[in-house]
Scaffold this active site. Structure first.
Site, PDB file in Angstrom:
ATOM      1  N   ASP A  65     -10.328 -10.612  -2.707  1.00 59.13           N
ATOM      2  CA  ASP A  65     -10.230  -9.699  -3.839  1.00 59.13           C
ATOM      3  C   ASP A  65     -11.195  -8.549  -3.537  1.00 59.13           C
ATOM      4  O   ASP A  65     -12.415  -8.723  -3.600  1.00 59.13           O
ATOM      5  CB  ASP A  65     -10.612 -10.413  -5.143  1.00 59.13           C
ATOM      6  CG  ASP A  65     -10.495  -9.479  -6.349  1.00 59.13           C
ATOM      7  OD1 ASP A  65     -10.436  -8.237  -6.147  1.00 59.13           O
ATOM      8  OD2 ASP A  65     -10.472  -9.987  -7.480  1.00 59.13           O
ATOM      9  N   TYR A 160      -7.880   7.560 -12.010  1.00 59.35           N
ATOM     10  CA  TYR A 160      -7.319   7.411 -10.647  1.00 59.35           C
ATOM     11  C   TYR A 160      -7.754   8.599  -9.791  1.00 59.35           C
ATOM     12  O   TYR A 160      -8.215   8.436  -8.652  1.00 59.35           O
ATOM     13  CB  TYR A 160      -5.794   7.336 -10.736  1.00 59.35           C
ATOM     14  CG  TYR A 160      -5.094   7.093  -9.412  1.00 59.35           C
ATOM     15  CD1 TYR A 160      -5.090   5.833  -8.820  1.00 59.35           C
ATOM     16  CD2 TYR A 160      -4.417   8.114  -8.765  1.00 59.35           C
ATOM     17  CE1 TYR A 160      -4.433   5.600  -7.613  1.00 59.35           C
ATOM     18  CE2 TYR A 160      -3.755   7.898  -7.560  1.00 59.35           C
ATOM     19  CZ  TYR A 160      -3.766   6.639  -6.991  1.00 59.35           C
ATOM     20  OH  TYR A 160      -3.120   6.424  -5.792  1.00 59.35           O
TER      21      TYR A 160
HETATM   22  N1  LIG Z   1       2.705   4.535  -3.282  1.00 62.25           N
HETATM   23  C1  LIG Z   1       2.258   5.739  -3.565  1.00 62.25           C
HETATM   24  O1  LIG Z   1       3.009   6.624  -4.029  1.00 62.25           O
HETATM   25  C2  LIG Z   1       0.809   6.085  -3.310  1.00 62.25           C
HETATM   26  C3  LIG Z   1       0.442   7.420  -3.434  1.00 62.25           C
HETATM   27  C4  LIG Z   1      -0.869   7.777  -3.201  1.00 62.25           C
HETATM   28  C5  LIG Z   1      -1.789   6.811  -2.839  1.00 62.25           C
HETATM   29  N2  LIG Z   1      -1.420   5.515  -2.723  1.00 62.25           N
HETATM   30  C6  LIG Z   1      -2.453   4.534  -2.367  1.00 62.25           C
HETATM   31  O2  LIG Z   1      -1.996   3.709  -1.325  1.00 62.25           O
HETATM   32  C7  LIG Z   1      -2.674   2.450  -1.387  1.00 62.25           C
HETATM   33  C8  LIG Z   1      -1.655   1.333  -1.266  1.00 62.25           C
HETATM   34  O3  LIG Z   1      -0.789   1.398  -2.372  1.00 62.25           O
HETATM   35  P1  LIG Z   1       0.758   0.975  -2.315  1.00 62.25           P
HETATM   36  O4  LIG Z   1       1.548   2.120  -2.788  1.00 62.25           O
HETATM   37  O5  LIG Z   1       1.080   0.338  -1.018  1.00 62.25           O
HETATM   38  O6  LIG Z   1       0.741  -0.098  -3.500  1.00 62.25           O
HETATM   39  P2  LIG Z   1       1.243  -1.592  -3.613  1.00 62.25           P
HETATM   40  O7  LIG Z   1       1.004  -1.966  -5.025  1.00 62.25           O
HETATM   41  O8  LIG Z   1       2.616  -1.745  -3.059  1.00 62.25           O
HETATM   42  O9  LIG Z   1       0.238  -2.363  -2.663  1.00 62.25           O
HETATM   43  C9  LIG Z   1      -1.114  -2.485  -2.995  1.00 62.25           C
HETATM   44  C10 LIG Z   1      -1.755  -3.521  -2.121  1.00 62.25           C
HETATM   45  O10 LIG Z   1      -3.107  -3.706  -2.550  1.00 62.25           O
HETATM   46  C11 LIG Z   1      -3.304  -5.089  -2.838  1.00 62.25           C
HETATM   47  N3  LIG Z   1      -4.307  -5.265  -3.897  1.00 62.25           N
HETATM   48  C12 LIG Z   1      -4.223  -4.891  -5.201  1.00 62.25           C
HETATM   49  N4  LIG Z   1      -5.355  -5.257  -5.821  1.00 62.25           N
HETATM   50  C13 LIG Z   1      -6.143  -5.861  -4.892  1.00 62.25           C
HETATM   51  C14 LIG Z   1      -7.419  -6.452  -4.901  1.00 62.25           C
HETATM   52  N5  LIG Z   1      -8.152  -6.510  -6.033  1.00 62.25           N
HETATM   53  N6  LIG Z   1      -7.914  -6.966  -3.757  1.00 62.25           N
HETATM   54  C15 LIG Z   1      -7.198  -6.930  -2.613  1.00 62.25           C
HETATM   55  N7  LIG Z   1      -5.982  -6.390  -2.525  1.00 62.25           N
HETATM   56  C16 LIG Z   1      -5.466  -5.862  -3.660  1.00 62.25           C
HETATM   57  C17 LIG Z   1      -1.945  -5.616  -3.227  1.00 62.25           C
HETATM   58  O11 LIG Z   1      -1.890  -7.011  -3.066  1.00 62.25           O
HETATM   59  C18 LIG Z   1      -1.072  -4.875  -2.217  1.00 62.25           C
HETATM   60  O12 LIG Z   1      -1.119  -5.502  -0.955  1.00 62.25           O
HETATM   61  C19 LIG Z   1      -3.462   2.458  -2.707  1.00 62.25           C
HETATM   62  O13 LIG Z   1      -4.815   2.729  -2.451  1.00 62.25           O
HETATM   63  C20 LIG Z   1      -2.818   3.596  -3.490  1.00 62.25           C
HETATM   64  O14 LIG Z   1      -3.707   4.190  -4.417  1.00 62.25           O
HETATM   65  C21 LIG Z   1      -0.132   5.129  -2.953  1.00 62.25           C
END
Ligand SMILES: NC(=O)c1ccc[n+]([C@@H]2O[C@H](COP(=O)([O-])OP(=O)(O)OC[C@H]3O[C@@H](n4cnc5c(N)ncnc54)[C@H](O)[C@@H]3O)[C@@H](O)[C@H]2O)c1
Length: 270
Positions: A65, A160
């Site tokens: 976590d 955020y």
């Molecule tokens: N998808 C988008 O449009 C987007 C845009 C900008 C930035 N991001 C960033 O990209 C990163 C990944 O996001 P994503 O889109 O793949 O989201 P997602 O929700 O598909 O994946 C998030 C990942 O983080 C893990 N996670 C969540 N809480 C956690 C915790 N407390 N400890 C350990 N792992 C944890 C989840 O299990 C998952 O593997 C994030 O930092 C997000 O802010 C995403």
């Protein structure tokens, strides 16, 4: 100099169970890196590590976590205990937020998002940098997955946006701290990317995101992974302190209406 330079590098990827983190972990594994996949979900995180190993790669899963700094320390220690050294950390785990005006957020919302998106990234960088320095890595790197919200404030996303501006700030400062010691530090700033971060957003909302993007579509997680592979390679040793958008021009500027004088150019044959 090519992508072969990543072969054998040991890397920790947080939030590797799905979305952008899973895409990065899988591409790293397919490229010959030793990948430590970290996430809270054992089932999904182990499945990503198993998929990498099933295709001839080398990966393990460590349940973590990332909003708990002591678990991030244990993750880095576990990676070094298993592989004997560490070359890089991708701090990707992060959560999003529904859009609300600032006064409608609660202080509990602040703690929840800062614990993961800010403190979790800090812990990945802190314990990661220590382990990379101790490993005397010849190609060390820290990559943080920030967001275009770290470059351009997003209305309704006060908390955020604050966490992602913080990540970009920490990235730049750490680049200064470690430039002389062979560790590059960069941020990947995704735009709208098709992952479960959008939860069960209706089809209409997804269409809005696609149309809002100058490229006319949302990004795929793999498109962030390609940049993560380049930044981990020795081709990128002089790139540090950068916050690089992967966003189909979403953060490039405002989207005024334009009309082409000669659209027929698109129909021309070579
Ligand atoms: N998808 C988008 O449009 C987007 C845009 C900008 C930035 N991001 C960033 O990209 C990163 C990944 O996001 P994503 O889109 O793949 O989201 P997602 O929700 O598909 O994946 C998030 C990942 O983080 C893990 N996670 C969540 N809480 C956690 C915790 N407390 N400890 C350990 N792992 C944890 C989840 O299990 C998952 O593997 C994030 O930092 C997000 O802010 C995403």
């Amino acid at each position: 100099m090519d992508f072969q330079s990543v072969k054998g590098k040991v890397v920790v990827v947080t939030g590797a169970s799905r979305g952008i983190g899973a895409a990065i972990a899988k591409l790293y594994g397919a490229s010959g890196m030793k990948v430590v996949c970290a996430a809270r979900s054992k089932e999904q995180g182990q499945a990503v590590a198993d998929e990498i190993c099933g295709k001839g790669g080398d990966a393990i899963f460590i349940r973590t976590d990332c909003s708990d700094a002591s678990q991030v320390k244990a993750l880095i220690d576990g990676a070094v205990a298993h592989y004997g050294c560490l070359d890089g950390v991708v701090s990707n785990a992060g959560i999003g937020q529904g859009g609300s005006p600032l006064h409608e957020y609660e202080t509990e919302d602040y703690d929840k998002i800062f614990d993961l998106n800010s403190k979790g990234v800090f812990a990945g960088m802190k314990y990661g940098a220590e382990a990379i320095l101790r490993s005397h890595s010849k190609g060390g790197f820290l990559i943080n997955v920030a967001s275009i919200a770290g470059l351009m404030p997003q209305r309704g996303q006060a908390l955020y946006t604050a966490t992602k501006f913080g990540v970009v700030g920490m990235t730049r400062v750490a680049a200064l701290d470690y430039a002389k010691y062979g560790i590059t530090v960069n941020a990947i700033c995704p735009g709208y990317t098709k992952t479960s971060i959008f939860g069960d957003a209706p089809e209409q909302a997804m269409e809005f995101f696609a149309n809002d993007c100058p490229a006319g579509r949302m990004g795929n997680p793999e498109e962030c992974a390609y940049l993560a592979l380049f930044l981990a390679s020795d081709m990128a040793r002089y790139i540090t302190g950068a916050a690089i958008p992967v966003d189909g021009a979403l953060s490039a500027g405002s989207k005024n209406v334009t009309s082409w004088k000669h659209p027929e150019i698109l129909e021309e044959e070579n």
